[in-house]
Scaffold this motif. Structure first.
Motif, PDB file in Angstrom:
ATOM      1  N   MET A  22       0.437  29.262  -7.885  1.00 55.25           N
ATOM      2  CA  MET A  22      -0.767  28.876  -7.157  1.00 55.25           C
ATOM      3  C   MET A  22      -0.499  27.603  -6.376  1.00 55.25           C
TER       4      MET A  22
ATOM      5  N   PRO B 282      -7.291  27.139  -4.010  1.00 60.81           N
ATOM      6  CA  PRO B 282      -7.244  28.428  -4.692  1.00 60.81           C
ATOM      7  C   PRO B 282      -8.176  29.454  -4.104  1.00 60.81           C
TER       8      PRO B 282
ATOM      9  N   HIS C 161      -4.584  32.775  -0.009  1.00 58.68           N
ATOM     10  CA  HIS C 161      -4.250  33.381  -1.297  1.00 58.68           C
ATOM     11  C   HIS C 161      -4.452  34.878  -1.305  1.00 58.68           C
TER      12      HIS C 161
ATOM     13  N   ALA D 127       0.478  41.361  -9.775  1.00 62.09           N
ATOM     14  CA  ALA D 127       0.368  40.090  -9.058  1.00 62.09           C
ATOM     15  C   ALA D 127      -0.930  39.365  -9.410  1.00 62.09           C
TER      16      ALA D 127
ATOM     17  N   GLN E 148      -0.634  37.797 -12.886  1.00 59.98           N
ATOM     18  CA  GLN E 148       0.115  36.553 -12.878  1.00 59.98           C
ATOM     19  C   GLN E 148      -0.690  35.419 -12.260  1.00 59.98           C
ATOM     20  N   ARG E 149      -1.433  35.732 -11.230  1.00 61.03           N
ATOM     21  CA  ARG E 149      -2.234  34.699 -10.574  1.00 61.03           C
ATOM     22  C   ARG E 149      -3.335  34.186 -11.491  1.00 61.03           C
TER      23      ARG E 149
ATOM     24  N   GLU F 121       5.119  29.885  -6.211  1.00 60.21           N
ATOM     25  CA  GLU F 121       3.758  30.383  -6.096  1.00 60.21           C
ATOM     26  C   GLU F 121       3.107  29.928  -4.804  1.00 60.21           C
TER      27      GLU F 121
ATOM     28  N   VAL G  74       2.045  35.341  -3.702  1.00 63.95           N
ATOM     29  CA  VAL G  74       1.833  35.841  -5.054  1.00 63.95           C
ATOM     30  C   VAL G  74       3.057  35.571  -5.907  1.00 63.95           C
TER      31      VAL G  74
END
Length: 464
Positions: free
Chosen positions: A1, A9, A14, A164, A167-168, A186, A190
């Motif tokens: 991120m 974010p 994103h 993805a 994980q995010r 990050e 992703v």
């Protein structure tokens, strides 16, 4: 991120690129990440699931009364209706991440928006039922503190998109909880799926044998003999009788068969401070559980497994394990079957410094046999350096291991018979789980044990 000077974010930077499978952005307020719809094939899979439910609901007796033709028309009409509703639901469902929240929007007449704070995230799993495997899709499930069931089942997404997003979400949850800085990879988009360190893989032959050593497997031959005797005595082989008998027999063997299908190709990996579990044959699952969310480790020795020295390991995760009725949906699998050495190695990974065979367990006083004449020898409790351990069970031996830092409250409980014998039970409660209970301890020992548990719980949570 992205952190620091990177995009926020909730910014459009994103969002996955438009070429991502299943990506369908829905315009949102200025400066907010666009909502994304589920995969376009989602209504088809929901319609297929509805077809199975409809056929099961109509039952064999309906087929015998109305005939096959009318039955088929009923199934088609109901399935089409369910598919149309699924398409409408898909069109009005969207999700996006805003700051440290996952927001899920759904509903046509009654709009509903669920905001799930990611700092409360307990576990994330990617589930692929059989139809999803055939179409290259997956379902993402989130579990949060205090939730009695899955909070945000996103069904369905593309496999890459689900991995993805998983994980995010874990990255945002980890940073929100611990103030960690996201890796530089990050910031470019992703994050990739981490490789993980393999811990253990269960052999499928051991899994099959373990389910043959269950009461259901032993009772199956007696059930077959009973069914054959019924047919011979009645002399009737009608369709309804055969279907009903097969349904009853399927119910007997459902649990061991389901466990084999669920735990097939079981593999446990370690990803930094998280556990990753992969399992399943017809429905594959990838579950991720942060180690700092683990409340209790449970060890079970079924009666028929002891001849082979096997055991089973399970986890309790805050706000989840106790609230889900279907144990298949619980992210609690740690080791479906294995020997003592393997169990010790895995417990040491989850609870560093804890040795399964070196826990200081002491039995209750001899007068406890008046309350538990058969199982008193199996009872035990003790305080380890980092954990509280309790042993119980007669035919199926069980051991509950609770880290001191996870104890939320301590109770001393006395029943009428315990009062006469000056005994008491000490309960160590955890967040949303069953915790551990030391049964039938001497009353003076019970109060001392409770005071020591409180002191050690405070000390374990104190910042160092």
């Amino acid at each position: 991120m992205p952190v620091g000077n990177g995009p926020a974010p909730g910014s459009p930077a994103h969002a996955p690129p438009p070429g991502t499978p299943g990506y369908a952005p829905v315009p949102g307020p200025a400066g907010e990440e666009p909502r994304q719809r589920l995969h376009p094939l989602s209504p088809v899979l929901h319609g297929a699931k509805s077809l199975v439910v409809v056929i099961a609901g109509l039952s064999w007796s309906t087929l015998s009364r109305v005939g096959f033709g009318v039955f088929a028309v009923m199934v088609v009409v109901l399935a089409l209706g369910a598919t149309v509703l699924a398409v409408i639901s898909w069109w009005n469902t969207g999700y996006h991440i805003v700051g440290r929240e996952l927001r899920v929007h759904e509903g046509l007449l009654w709009r509903r928006t669920r905001a799930i704070p990611l700092e409360r995230l307990q576990a994330v799993e990617v589930v692929r039922p059989l139809l999803a495997q055939l179409t290259g899709l997956a379902e993402l499930r989130l579990e949060v503190v205090g939730g009695g069931k899955t909070e945000a089942p996103l069904a369905y997404l593309g496999v890459a998109e689900a991995a993805a997003l998983r994980q995010r979400l874990l990255a945002v949850a980890g940073r929100a909880a611990g103030g960690e800085v996201a890796p530089a990879a990050e910031r470019a988009g992703v994050p990739p799926e981490p490789a993980g360190r393999p811990l253990h893989a269960v052999r499928n032959t051991d899994l099959l044998v373990s389910q043959l050593l269950t009461p259901q497997a032993f009772l199956l031959p007696f059930g077959l003999v009973f069914v054959a005797a019924q047919f011979l005595s009645e002399g009737s082989w009608s369709f309804i009788a055969v279907a009903s008998t097969l349904t009853a027999m399927a119910g007997v063997i459902l649990q061991p068969v389901r466990r084999v299908l669920d735990d097939w190709s079981f593999r446990l990996d370690r990803e930094e401070d998280r556990l990753r579990v992969r399992n399943g044959l017809l429905e594959t699952r990838v579950q991720t559980v942060p180690l700092d969310r683990v409340q209790t480790v449970g060890v079970t020795w079924p009666l028929l497994w002891r001849m082979k020295g096997w055991l089973r390991l399970r986890l309790e995760v805050a706000g989840y394990s106790g609230g889900e009725q279907d144990d298949r949906n619980r992210p609690d699998r740690l080791l479906p079957v294995g020997d003592l050495r393997t169990g010790e190695e895995i417990v040491a990974e989850v609870l560093p410094g804890v040795r399964l065979t070196a826990l200081p367990l002491t039995p209750p006083p001899a007068r406890a046999r008046w309350l538990r004449p058969l199982s008193v020898r199996a009872l035990g409790a003790g305080l380890g350096e980092r954990v509280f351990a309790v042993r119980s069970g007669l035919l199926t031996r069980q051991l509950a291991i609770v880290p001191y830092a996870r104890i939320q409250s301590v109770r001393v409980v006395q029943g009428p018979a315990q009062r006469r014998l000056r005994l008491a039970t000490v309960h160590a409660d955890t967040a949303g789980g069953s915790g551990a209970a030391a049964h039938d301890r001497d009353l003076t020992e019970a109060w001392a044990l409770a005071a020591e548990l409180i002191a050690r719980a405070h000390a374990a949570r104190r910042p160092r």
